[in-house]
Structures are given as structure tokens and as C-alpha cells.
Design an enzyme around this catalytic site. Sequence first.
Site, mmCIF file in Angstrom:
data_model
loop_
_atom_site.group_PDB
_atom_site.id
_atom_site.type_symbol
_atom_site.label_atom_id
_atom_site.label_comp_id
_atom_site.label_asym_id
_atom_site.label_seq_id
_atom_site.Cartn_x
_atom_site.Cartn_y
_atom_site.Cartn_z
ATOM 1 N N GLY A 148 1.178 -1.117 0.333
ATOM 2 C CA GLY A 148 -0.273 0.202 0.019
ATOM 3 C C GLY A 148 0.959 1.281 0.333
ATOM 4 O O GLY A 148 1.598 0.649 0.957
ATOM 5 N N CYS A 149 0.678 2.417 -0.487
ATOM 6 C CA CYS A 149 1.008 3.718 -0.497
ATOM 7 C C CYS A 149 1.169 4.112 0.993
ATOM 8 O O CYS A 149 3.018 4.725 0.701
ATOM 9 C CB CYS A 149 0.892 4.534 -1.182
ATOM 10 S SG CYS A 149 -1.419 5.493 -1.654
#
EC number: 1.2.1.38
Length: 342
Positions: A148-149
Site C-alpha cells: 500500500g502507498c
Amino acid sequence: MTHKVAILGASGYTGAELVRLIANHPNIEIAALAAERKAGLSMAQVFPHLRHMSLPVLCKISEIDFSDIDLCFCALPHKTSQEVIAALPKTLKIVDLSADFRLRDPAEYEKWYGNAHAALEQQEEAVYGLSEFYREEIKSARLVAGTGCNAATGQFALRPLISGGLIDLDEIILDLKCAVSGAGRALKENLLHAELSEGYNAYAIGSTHRHLGEFDQEFSALAGRPVKVQFTPHLVPTNRGILATVYVKGDAQAIHQALVTAYKDEPFIEVLPFGEAPSTHHVRGSNFCHIGVVADRIEGRTIVVAALDNLTKGSSGQALQNANLMLGEEETAGLMMAPLFP
């Protein structure tokens, strides 16, 4: 040697970002682009900023002949991604940009994403795609799960400090400001200009944000015991970027030195001089992550700030970095473009 790749989910932001990045790669050719709802359209029609490129027409996944594809980027929503990947050829190299293979424990996936995992065989072989920390495993992997960013940003700031025993593991506060593109391209009422502009808000407060599953998994594995951070993301009315402000208990000079040492040979991680803090302006459109360390006025407390572009280093750039490792290419190939400023 030229490697042929397919991009599934090419009509989304991360799909378009992959196309933009691969355009600069000397040894990768885009052989197929899939977008179920926009099949039959050209990329120029969907993303006019890519009209200068000679690209395949968008098609349905079922229309792709994978026998000639070396690697597939899967930029589909979670749940959809695992179902699609389970049906792909077992020998095909895959970089998945969704959340479907990030969590090693299927029960944790069900807890955070609300549905049972439908591709357990593939889950068992998936390698977590934080390139700087899983480089050797990624090189030999068939399936890599992009992080995930938000999870990537927080981990770049914290992993060396946790593994080095430099901070109080029970006193970690992680405050993130996230750009709107991180929510994807689908139409959502709260993302309309009139609803979002001229303000920002916290969301998924307390214990509901799905990236907490990644933080729990990765930080606990590093520490050898359960680690739970306080984490609050905020949606800000900008197109790109994540800024993580991390509050920890620990010596600021030692923390800064640990980050300098950990990242001294990493081409995409820049640790700023002590006392300086980064800005999302300085990493926009690039695969770089900037990290700063500042001593708090309270003795024994430190503030670590990390900035990256959520679509590049936080997603598609990381995906290409992983693909380079999997294909035996230079890890930096196609990714050394300077940030866009102003």
C-alpha cells in the site's frame, strides 16, 4: 533483450502511471493493455496525455494471449485481482498492485478486507513488494505483492528504527497526509471538487484503515513481538503525494544516523541533512522517497518525516522497480527521472 508485458487495469491511475514509466524503459515493451469497461478504446481516448505513444488498443483480459508475455502488471481492485491472477498461467511472472496478496495470513486478509481469500495457492508464493527490504526474495519470485502507498511511506520511515532497537515500540504515532489520487479514479461523491477542495479531513480513524494490517504484519515481524502503531490518514486536496509525520521516543541523532546508514546505497531513498524536513513538492512524479529527522523540543523525542509520490514510489514506480528485479534488469531502469517542480 526486450521483455513483453501486459497491464491489466490500464484505465486507472496506476495503470496510466505504469504506461508513462515504461515509456522510458530501454528493454520493456507493452504488448497488451486491458480495461474491461473501456475495451476497444485507445489509450489516447482514455488518457490524452499519452497520445504521443504507440500503444495497443485496450481489450478485455480474456482476449490477451499470455503465451508471449514475460510479465503481467495487475492494477485491478482487491478481490477482483485475486480472482484474475488465480486464472492466469502458472508460469507467468506477476506484479500485483492491489491489496490481495500483501497479507501473508489469509485470516488477516479476511479481517481487513471483508471477504475470504480466493487464491490461497498464489498467496503462499507471493513475496511482499517493498523493494529495498525484500530485494533478494523479489528477484526469484513469480508473484510480487505491491505494498500500500501509505504502508510504504510509513515503513521507509520506521523499519530501520524498529530493527535497530532505537525507539519505544509502544509509542509510535504515524500521521499521514494523502493525495486524492490514492482513492482511485472511480467517481465518488466525497472526491468531487466542491466536496474536497479548500479543506482536508481525517478518515478511517482509530482501527479501520486497511493498511494497518500491513503495519502490524511487517513491524511485528521486525521486532519479534506485536507492534501496533497509532495511525491516522488525512485526505488533502492535492493530486499526488504522501507526507508522513512520525512521532517516536528515541535519540534524534542516533535515529538520523541509522536512516543514513540503512539507505546510503539505495538509489531511490534520500535522507536529508539532520534538522531538515521534506516536501511532497520535491518528489512529485518521481520514484524517490525523501526522509528528514528533526529533534523535538521534548528531550528524547524525535520527529521523522517521509515524502513520496503515491502513484510512483508508492505504487507504479515500485511495481516497475520490482519488475526490473524479477526480469534481471537494472533496478533503476526507467525510473531515474527527476521530480517535477514546481
